[in-house]
Design a protein around this motif. Structure first.
Motif, PDB file in Angstrom:
ATOM      1  N   SER A  84      20.953 -37.676 -77.701  1.00  0.00           N
ATOM      2  CA  SER A  84      19.778 -38.270 -78.364  1.00  0.00           C
ATOM      3  C   SER A  84      19.125 -37.277 -79.310  1.00  0.00           C
ATOM      4  CB  SER A  84      18.749 -38.707 -77.323  1.00  0.00           C
ATOM      5  OG  SER A  84      17.571 -39.117 -77.985  1.00  0.00           O
ATOM      6  N   GLY A  85      18.710 -37.785 -80.457  1.00  0.00           N
ATOM      7  CA  GLY A  85      17.963 -36.975 -81.418  1.00  0.00           C
ATOM      8  C   GLY A  85      16.597 -36.571 -80.875  1.00  0.00           C
ATOM      9  N   ALA A  86      16.138 -37.281 -79.837  1.00  0.00           N
ATOM     10  CA  ALA A  86      14.832 -36.958 -79.236  1.00  0.00           C
ATOM     11  C   ALA A  86      14.814 -35.524 -78.710  1.00  0.00           C
ATOM     12  CB  ALA A  86      14.526 -37.936 -78.109  1.00  0.00           C
ATOM     13  N   VAL A  87      16.011 -35.010 -78.385  1.00  0.00           N
ATOM     14  CA  VAL A  87      16.132 -33.641 -77.889  1.00  0.00           C
ATOM     15  C   VAL A  87      15.636 -32.644 -78.937  1.00  0.00           C
ATOM     16  CG1 VAL A  87      17.913 -31.913 -77.409  1.00  0.00           C
ATOM     17  CG2 VAL A  87      18.017 -34.142 -76.307  1.00  0.00           C
ATOM     18  N   ARG A  88      15.969 -32.923 -80.199  1.00  0.00           N
ATOM     19  CA  ARG A  88      15.583 -31.992 -81.268  1.00  0.00           C
ATOM     20  C   ARG A  88      14.119 -32.156 -81.654  1.00  0.00           C
ATOM     21  NH1 ARG A  88      21.160 -31.747 -84.831  1.00  0.00           N
ATOM     22  NH2 ARG A  88      22.317 -30.603 -83.255  1.00  0.00           N
ATOM     23  N   MET A 107       8.953 -40.776 -90.855  1.00  0.00           N
ATOM     24  CA  MET A 107       9.542 -39.417 -90.844  1.00  0.00           C
ATOM     25  C   MET A 107      10.978 -39.394 -91.385  1.00  0.00           C
ATOM     26  SD  MET A 107       8.251 -38.372 -87.052  1.00  0.00           S
ATOM     27  CE  MET A 107       9.323 -36.974 -86.784  1.00  0.00           C
ATOM     28  N   GLN A 108      11.610 -40.569 -91.454  1.00  0.00           N
ATOM     29  CA  GLN A 108      13.017 -40.623 -91.877  1.00  0.00           C
ATOM     30  C   GLN A 108      13.129 -40.503 -93.400  1.00  0.00           C
ATOM     31  OE1 GLN A 108      14.102 -43.718 -88.233  1.00  0.00           O
ATOM     32  NE2 GLN A 108      14.388 -44.406 -90.327  1.00  0.00           N
ATOM     33  N   ALA A 138      40.664 -35.140 -86.265  1.00  0.00           N
ATOM     34  CA  ALA A 138      41.461 -34.293 -85.362  1.00  0.00           C
ATOM     35  C   ALA A 138      40.913 -32.864 -85.241  1.00  0.00           C
ATOM     36  CB  ALA A 138      42.908 -34.242 -85.850  1.00  0.00           C
ATOM     37  N   PHE A 139      40.231 -32.380 -86.281  1.00  0.00           N
ATOM     38  CA  PHE A 139      39.759 -30.986 -86.268  1.00  0.00           C
ATOM     39  C   PHE A 139      38.243 -30.894 -86.066  1.00  0.00           C
ATOM     40  CE2 PHE A 139      39.829 -26.519 -88.050  1.00  0.00           C
ATOM     41  CZ  PHE A 139      40.796 -26.040 -87.168  1.00  0.00           C
ATOM     42  N   VAL A 140      37.653 -32.023 -85.704  1.00  0.00           N
ATOM     43  CA  VAL A 140      36.196 -32.054 -85.467  1.00  0.00           C
ATOM     44  C   VAL A 140      35.970 -32.057 -83.966  1.00  0.00           C
ATOM     45  CG1 VAL A 140      34.044 -33.312 -85.861  1.00  0.00           C
ATOM     46  CG2 VAL A 140      35.887 -33.436 -87.560  1.00  0.00           C
ATOM     47  N   THR A 141      35.453 -30.974 -83.441  1.00  0.00           N
ATOM     48  CA  THR A 141      35.199 -30.950 -81.991  1.00  0.00           C
ATOM     49  C   THR A 141      34.025 -30.020 -81.669  1.00  0.00           C
ATOM     50  OG1 THR A 141      36.301 -30.919 -79.837  1.00  0.00           O
ATOM     51  CG2 THR A 141      36.822 -29.089 -81.330  1.00  0.00           C
ATOM     52  N   GLY A 142      33.391 -30.300 -80.549  1.00  0.00           N
ATOM     53  CA  GLY A 142      32.260 -29.477 -80.100  1.00  0.00           C
ATOM     54  C   GLY A 142      30.981 -29.708 -80.889  1.00  0.00           C
ATOM     55  N   GLN A 143      30.962 -30.754 -81.705  1.00  0.00           N
ATOM     56  CA  GLN A 143      29.815 -30.959 -82.593  1.00  0.00           C
ATOM     57  C   GLN A 143      28.789 -31.921 -81.977  1.00  0.00           C
ATOM     58  OE1 GLN A 143      29.803 -29.041 -85.495  1.00  0.00           O
ATOM     59  NE2 GLN A 143      31.532 -28.272 -84.294  1.00  0.00           N
ATOM     60  N   SER A 144      27.535 -31.689 -82.326  1.00  0.00           N
ATOM     61  CA  SER A 144      26.459 -32.628 -81.991  1.00  0.00           C
ATOM     62  C   SER A 144      25.944 -33.171 -83.308  1.00  0.00           C
ATOM     63  CB  SER A 144      25.338 -31.911 -81.229  1.00  0.00           C
ATOM     64  OG  SER A 144      25.746 -31.635 -79.914  1.00  0.00           O
ATOM     65  N   ILE A 145      26.225 -34.428 -83.548  1.00  0.00           N
ATOM     66  CA  ILE A 145      25.957 -35.006 -84.871  1.00  0.00           C
ATOM     67  C   ILE A 145      24.696 -35.862 -84.827  1.00  0.00           C
ATOM     68  CG2 ILE A 145      26.917 -36.486 -86.688  1.00  0.00           C
ATOM     69  CD1 ILE A 145      29.705 -35.606 -85.704  1.00  0.00           C
ATOM     70  N   GLY A 173      18.727 -40.893 -89.634  1.00  0.00           N
ATOM     71  CA  GLY A 173      18.160 -41.257 -90.937  1.00  0.00           C
ATOM     72  C   GLY A 173      17.436 -40.105 -91.613  1.00  0.00           C
ATOM     73  N   GLY A 174      17.693 -38.890 -91.089  1.00  0.00           N
ATOM     74  CA  GLY A 174      17.121 -37.719 -91.753  1.00  0.00           C
ATOM     75  C   GLY A 174      15.773 -37.266 -91.208  1.00  0.00           C
ATOM     76  N   VAL A 175      15.466 -37.630 -89.951  1.00  0.00           N
ATOM     77  CA  VAL A 175      14.216 -37.129 -89.338  1.00  0.00           C
ATOM     78  C   VAL A 175      14.294 -35.615 -89.169  1.00  0.00           C
ATOM     79  CG1 VAL A 175      12.780 -37.150 -87.249  1.00  0.00           C
ATOM     80  CG2 VAL A 175      13.746 -39.278 -88.121  1.00  0.00           C
ATOM     81  N   THR A 176      15.457 -35.166 -88.667  1.00  0.00           N
ATOM     82  CA  THR A 176      15.643 -33.727 -88.433  1.00  0.00           C
ATOM     83  C   THR A 176      16.807 -33.224 -89.280  1.00  0.00           C
ATOM     84  OG1 THR A 176      17.062 -34.315 -86.577  1.00  0.00           O
ATOM     85  CG2 THR A 176      14.794 -33.722 -86.059  1.00  0.00           C
ATOM     86  N   GLY A 177      16.785 -31.947 -89.614  1.00  0.00           N
ATOM     87  CA  GLY A 177      17.920 -31.329 -90.281  1.00  0.00           C
ATOM     88  C   GLY A 177      18.909 -30.856 -89.249  1.00  0.00           C
ATOM     89  N   SER A 178      19.966 -30.155 -89.697  1.00  0.00           N
ATOM     90  CA  SER A 178      20.971 -29.754 -88.701  1.00  0.00           C
ATOM     91  C   SER A 178      20.529 -28.480 -87.990  1.00  0.00           C
ATOM     92  CB  SER A 178      22.306 -29.538 -89.370  1.00  0.00           C
ATOM     93  OG  SER A 178      22.150 -28.585 -90.387  1.00  0.00           O
TER      94      SER A 178
END
Ligand SMILES: NC(=O)c1ccc[n+]([C@@H]2O[C@H](COP(=O)([O-])OP(=O)(O)OC[C@H]3O[C@@H](n4cnc5c(N)ncnc54)[C@H](O)[C@@H]3O)[C@@H](O)[C@H]2O)c1
Length: 260
Positions: free
Chosen positions: A153-157, A219-220, A244-251, A255-260
């Motif tokens: 969940s984005g709520a974490v960020r 906020m979005q 195939a080469f995308v792993t370990g990511q949190s995406i 809608g752009g509330v938070t950045g990466s």
């Protein structure tokens, strides 16, 4: 809004995709989206009638679906579900750990969360994905191919208050995804987390008041309410050969509330 027909990943055809908690809300749309992409959707859901209704909806539209009543908090129930899927399809390609205690949660300060409720939320939202991931491993290892997608969940960020048990499980799921990805990379299995923003489904819930909904949309970067269809492109991509080469990511899909 995304039209499910317009997202095309040919490599998903006939893949066996287990979506937990797919009886309603986001999981239901994921199951429909995978079926629209030609995959076989397994609706692993606690609520038997809702699971059956989603499977029927998919099959009426010409898709492949299997409803299996499953409690992700119960290892024996997961084992039974895996056996049913293996008997029916003989393989498991994708696991979407979507089931969670969410829309039924009461918002309250953390010092007022009853211990039993804290433990139940941890059991379903965190232990559930751990048990389901463990259960699909033998099939994925045999195939040397697999995809595990954890719905965090984005709520974490944002550090949203008043449902600390929920936030704790979702932060843990994100962390678990990277560590699990490291363990499973050599087996050809990827593990990623999707972090949805506040996503409005057909289900009424107490975790977002109308005023909060307005504030979130403001906020979005994209100023409209997020819907489950906004999540399916990333889910189908992560499940496909293209990732195939995308792993370990949190995406983050908020809608752009938070950045990466
Ligand atoms: N909707 C949002 O705004 C939002 C935002 C971020 C993350 N999420 C996450 O996305 C997922 C789906 O959200 P939603 O809005 O559709 O939630 P929801 O509460 O509407 O649906 C959850 C589904 O999980 C099922 N379920 C609950 N316990 C289960 C168990 N023990 N075993 C099997 N199934 C069980 C429920 O019966 C229900 O069908 C959840 O993990 C949620 O935390 C939702």
């Amino acid at each position: 809004m995304t039209d499910l027909q317009n997202i095309v990943f040919p490599s998903l055809k006939d893949r066996v995709v287990i979506v937990t908690g797919a009886g309603q809300g986001i999981g239901r749309v994921f199951a429909k989206a995978f079926a629209t992409a030609g995959a076989r959707a397994v609706i692993a859901e606690l609520n038997e009638s809702k699971a059956a209704a989603v499977a029927a909806e998919i099959m009426r539209a010409g898709g492949q679906a299997l409803a299996v009543t499953t409690d992700v908090a119960d290892e024996a129930s997961i084992k039974e579900m895996i056996e049913i899927v293996q008997d029916e399809y003989g393989r498991i390609d994708v696991l979407v750990n979507n089931a969670g205690i969410f829309s039924t949660l009461e918002m309250r300060p953390f010092d007022q969360i009853p211990l039993e409720e804290w433990e139940r939320v941890l059991r379903v939202n965190l232990t559930g994905p751990f048990l389901c991931a463990r259960a699909v491993l033998p099939a994925m290892r045999r195939a040397k191919w697999g995809r595990i997608i954890n719905i965090a969940s984005g709520a974490v960020r944002l550090g949203r208050p008043n449902y600390l048990h929920y936030i704790a499980t979702k932060a843990a799921l994100s962390g678990m995804s990277l560590s699990m990805a490291r363990e499973l990379g050599p087996d050809g299995i990827t593990v990623n987390a999707i972090l949805p923003g506040a996503t409005f489904t057909e289900i009424e819930r107490k975790t977002v008041t109308p005023q909060q909904k307005e504030r979130i949309v403001a906020m979005q970067c994209i100023p409209r309410a997020e819907v489950p269809e906004d999540l399916v492109g990333a889910a189908l991509f992560l499940a496909s050969d293209a990732a195939a080469f995308v792993t370990g990511q949190s995406i983050n899909l908020d809608g752009g509330v938070t950045g990466s």
